[in-house]
Write an enzyme that holds these catalytic residues in place. Structure first.
Site, PDB file in Angstrom:
ATOM      1  NE  ARG A   1       2.067   5.141  14.981  1.00  0.00           N
ATOM      2  CZ  ARG A   1       1.799   6.173  14.209  1.00  0.00           C
ATOM      3  NH1 ARG A   1       1.255   5.979  13.014  1.00  0.00           N
ATOM      4  NH2 ARG A   1       2.037   7.403  14.609  1.00  0.00           N
TER       5      ARG A   1
ATOM      6  CE  LYS B   1       2.050  -6.459   5.722  1.00  0.00           C
ATOM      7  NZ  LYS B   1       2.241  -5.196   4.967  1.00  0.00           N
TER       8      LYS B   1
ATOM      9  NE  ARG C   1      -3.823   0.412   2.251  1.00  0.00           N
ATOM     10  CZ  ARG C   1      -3.974   1.325   3.195  1.00  0.00           C
ATOM     11  NH1 ARG C   1      -3.294   1.249   4.314  1.00  0.00           N
ATOM     12  NH2 ARG C   1      -4.793   2.335   3.029  1.00  0.00           N
TER      13      ARG C   1
END
Length: 328
Positions: free
Chosen positions: A326, A192, A127
């Site tokens: 976040r 992640k 992204r």
């Protein structure tokens, strides 16, 4: 010439994938080139991320062996292999870019569920234009085509739906603890594991042609690779390297199962599932939107896939493509 170079590099990659030493002379005989030409091709593969080293008197060897992606092996493990095309390329700039080219080029008649996988991506993207770094043989990177006859407006929540599909596929491999970070990241134990990138071609009021890109960390040890944020991989969690062809088949099946429902009914029926996987549910989050920062309590999503954040002013909705998220 370009096709010949691609075939040569594919052949070299296949030879080295066993993790054993191969002399430059042996490789040169296999591919019908000089040792100097072979060295040039291996240098290019190394530049693209192939972890290969050379030992004088022994030849070339990969840091670790890996099984190459194989369209036939993937097809054999699909529930309905005849539904659409599965294609594997040894080297592409980006699987998303390749499918987007095929959408624009009328010669390529794409069908919903067509998939493009790449062993090496030289210009993979995440992204906001960020580079997606993927070690050769250590990741699963692919893109799927899907059309939306009702246009762009009918795609609301697509990246979230894809996240649900990825989690469903991973749970079949015993990865039960996966979570989703709005709008398009898959996390495992707070780090992640995978990312989703949706790109769209089409005119307003006409069919929207989507390209669903997925990058999954299969064997990307965090002590060896710095990808700019805390990350994890399936090998660390499972204790062994999973079969990437089986993983690909599971992902493709999961997407092909959920996308028709999403196309017909929208994201509404998946809201509860997504929220059960929400990494930041009821936690303080900080959102960056241009130069502005927002802080509040994350309260899930609505039927359009918008993020709901509770601030002093009440509930504010944020839509994909506008914010980074976040934990606060």
């Amino acid at each position: 010439m370009r096709h010949a170079s691609k075939m040569i590099r594919q052949h070299i990659l296949a030879l080295l994938a066993d993790g054993q030493f191969h002399s430059g002379e042996t490789i040169a005989q296999e591919v019908g080139l000089s040792r100097t030409a072979v060295a040039g091709h291996i240098a290019q593969l190394t530049e693209w991320g192939l972890d290969v080293f050379k030992v004088k008197g022994k030849g070339y060897k990969l840091n670790r062996q890996f099984a190459l992606l194989n369209a036939d092996l993937i097809n054999r493990q699909l529930k309905c292999p005849s539904l659409s095309l599965v294609q594997v390329e040894p080297v592409l700039a980006s699987t998303n870019t390749e499918l987007k080219k095929r959408i624009v080029n009328a010669r390529h008649n794409l069908a919903d569920g067509d998939v493009m996988l790449a062993e090496i991506q030289t210009a993979g993207r995440g992204r906001h234009g960020k580079q997606w770094l993927a070690p050769v043989g250590g990741s699963l990177t692919f893109s799927m085509y899907w059309s939306f006859p009702d246009g762009y407006q009918s795609m609301a929540g697509l990246s979230l739906l894809v996240g649900v599909a990825v989690c469903n596929a991973l749970q079949k491999f015993g990865v039960e603890d996966v979570q989703l970070k709005w709008p398009n990241d898959v996390y495992l134990h707070g780090k992640k594991l995978a990312g989703v990138l949706i790109e769209v071609e089409g005119q307003i009021g006409a069919t929207a042609h989507s390209v669903i890109g997925i990058g999954l960390n299969v064997c990307v040890p965090d002590e060896q690779y710095n990808v700019g944020q805390p990350h994890t991989d399936l090998t660390s969690f499972l204790g062994q390297v999973p079969d990437r062809n089986a993983l690909a088949a599971s992902m493709i099946d999961s997407l092909r199962e959920l996308l028709p429902i999403f196309t017909m009914e929208g994201f509404g029926r998946f809201v509860g599932t997504w929220q059960s996987l929400d990494l930041f549910a009821d936690k303080t989050v900080v959102l960056q939107m241009g130069d502005k920062r927002f802080s509040g309590i994350e309260r899930g999503i609505d039927e359009s896939g918008a993020l709901l954040v509770e601030t002093q002013e009440g509930i504010t909705r944020f839509h994909g493509g506008e914010v980074s998220l976040r934990g606060g």
